[in-house]
Enzyme design. Structure first.
Site, mmCIF file in Angstrom:
data_model
loop_
_atom_site.group_PDB
_atom_site.id
_atom_site.type_symbol
_atom_site.label_atom_id
_atom_site.label_comp_id
_atom_site.label_asym_id
_atom_site.label_seq_id
_atom_site.Cartn_x
_atom_site.Cartn_y
_atom_site.Cartn_z
ATOM 1 N N GLY A 121 10.166 9.216 -6.012
ATOM 2 C CA GLY A 121 9.962 8.807 -4.634
ATOM 3 C C GLY A 121 11.220 8.997 -3.798
ATOM 4 C CD GLN A 122 10.418 9.096 1.818
ATOM 5 O OE1 GLN A 122 10.895 9.741 2.742
ATOM 6 N NE2 GLN A 122 9.580 8.101 2.023
ATOM 7 C CG LEU A 123 15.573 3.568 -2.209
ATOM 8 C CD1 LEU A 123 16.712 4.006 -1.285
ATOM 9 C CD2 LEU A 123 15.192 2.115 -1.931
ATOM 10 C CB ILE B 175 6.716 -0.453 -14.428
ATOM 11 C CG1 ILE B 175 5.762 -0.420 -13.225
ATOM 12 C CG2 ILE B 175 7.836 0.564 -14.269
ATOM 13 C CD1 ILE B 175 6.426 -0.816 -11.912
ATOM 14 C CB THR C 65 8.510 -4.242 2.105
ATOM 15 O OG1 THR C 65 7.925 -3.884 3.357
ATOM 16 C CG2 THR C 65 7.596 -5.259 1.439
ATOM 17 C CE1 TYR D 40 4.256 -2.110 -0.708
ATOM 18 C CE2 TYR D 40 4.637 -2.747 1.583
ATOM 19 C CZ TYR D 40 5.094 -2.206 0.392
ATOM 20 O OH TYR D 40 6.401 -1.772 0.297
#
Length: 307
Positions: A10-12, A53, A119, A144
């Site tokens: 992913g991005q991070l 996970i 988040t 979420y």
């Protein structure tokens, strides 16, 4: 330092692993795919583990074998609207809450520091005041957000040495994001409608990765907000600046969230994250989002030229 990074596709996760590698750390990466699938480059040679996970024993076995001194947990279910679908809710909870719980337990057992990415969606998104990093006024608006709040509690009740890092409006080279979407739409549209009543600050993943890499070298544990500086803005403001910097002649029309419609999940109107705790605890503030955007657009344009 031996560091384990989840969610590297992913991005991070990608930029975090890249930053750690640049600093000379001993990095091991993981993702759900059989092999590393991010951008080509230095990470292709870094040890990679396929890791579900949500499999408790597998998480424990992998981390016990690698024995990292720090785990930076970037893996998560982040498809906000899809999380609202009944058939996905159990999976969202399993990934975001149970998966995080299992990683926290493994960190406890091997005495590793854990950095957990969360988040702005853990808050209720009301009002206009920025949310302090240590604010406990939680009331997530969607599945979420509720799952990420539960994941924070799992970490905080399992470990003493942890960083819970909330980010928002993420964009970076390795994946889909708002900036890339706008640039692509700008190629074929001369007018776009963009929401103007949701306010926050973007987070450029290469900048955030620097802060995460700094954190694991400290003992200043706790809750932090990590976004770029440069002031708060709306998605409409962000889109206008994207097209201005990219030199695209696109007319952006501001609309309300209600007028825009389409989203299954409720979005927070107030995603202003107060990042002042970073400097108060000795960490550097991130560069202005305008500067980050300029660097990202330059990268996108250079990548497009190379084909």
């Amino acid at each position: 330092m031996r560091v384990f990074v989840t969610g590297v596709n992913g991005q991070l996760g990608y930029d975090t692993a890249l930053e750690l590698l640049r600093r000379g750390h001993d990095v091991t990466m993981s993702g759900t795919k059989e092999a590393y699938s991010g951008l080509p480059g230095p990470l292709e040679k870094v040890p990679y583990v396929q890791l579900d996970i949500t499999a408790r024993d597998r998480v424990h076995d992998v981390l016990t074998y690698v024995k990292p001194e720090a785990v930076i947990h970037c893996a998560a279910w982040t498809a906000v609207d899809a999380a609202e679908d009944v058939e996905n809710k159990e999976k969202v909870w399993s990934v975001n809450v149970l998966g995080t719980q299992y990683i926290a337990e493994a960190c406890r057992d091997i005495d590793a520091v854990m950095v957990h990415i969360s988040t702005d969606y853990v808050f209720n998104g009301q009002g206009t005041e920025p949310w302090p990093a240590d604010c406990q006024d939680f009331a997530p608006l969607n599945v979420y957000g509720a799952s990420k709040l539960a994941s924070e509690k799992a970490v905080a009740t399992t470990l003493q040495r942890f960083f819970i890092v909330r980010i928002a409006w993420v964009f970076g080279p390795n994946g889909k994001n708002f900036v890339k979407t706008m640039l692509n739409l700008g190629k074929n549209h001369d007018t776009l409608r963009v929401v103007a009543d949701q306010i926050g600050t973007p987070t450029y993943t290469p900048d955030a990765a620097i802060t995460l890499a700094d954190m694991i070298l400290s003992d200043k544990y706790g809750y932090y907000h990590v976004t770029n500086s440069g002031g708060y803005l709306s998605w409409y403001d962000f889109a206008c600046e994207i097209f201005r910097q990219a030199g695209c002649d696109v007319h952006v029309i501001p609309v309300t969230t209600a007028e825009y419609g389409a989203a299954k999940a409720a979005r927070p109107f107030n995603s202003r994250l107060d990042t002042s705790k970073l400097e108060a605890m000795g960490f550097a503030s991130l560069p202005a989002w305008q500067d980050a955007l300029q660097r990202y657009i330059a990268w996108e344009q250079e990548t497009e030229k190379r084909g």
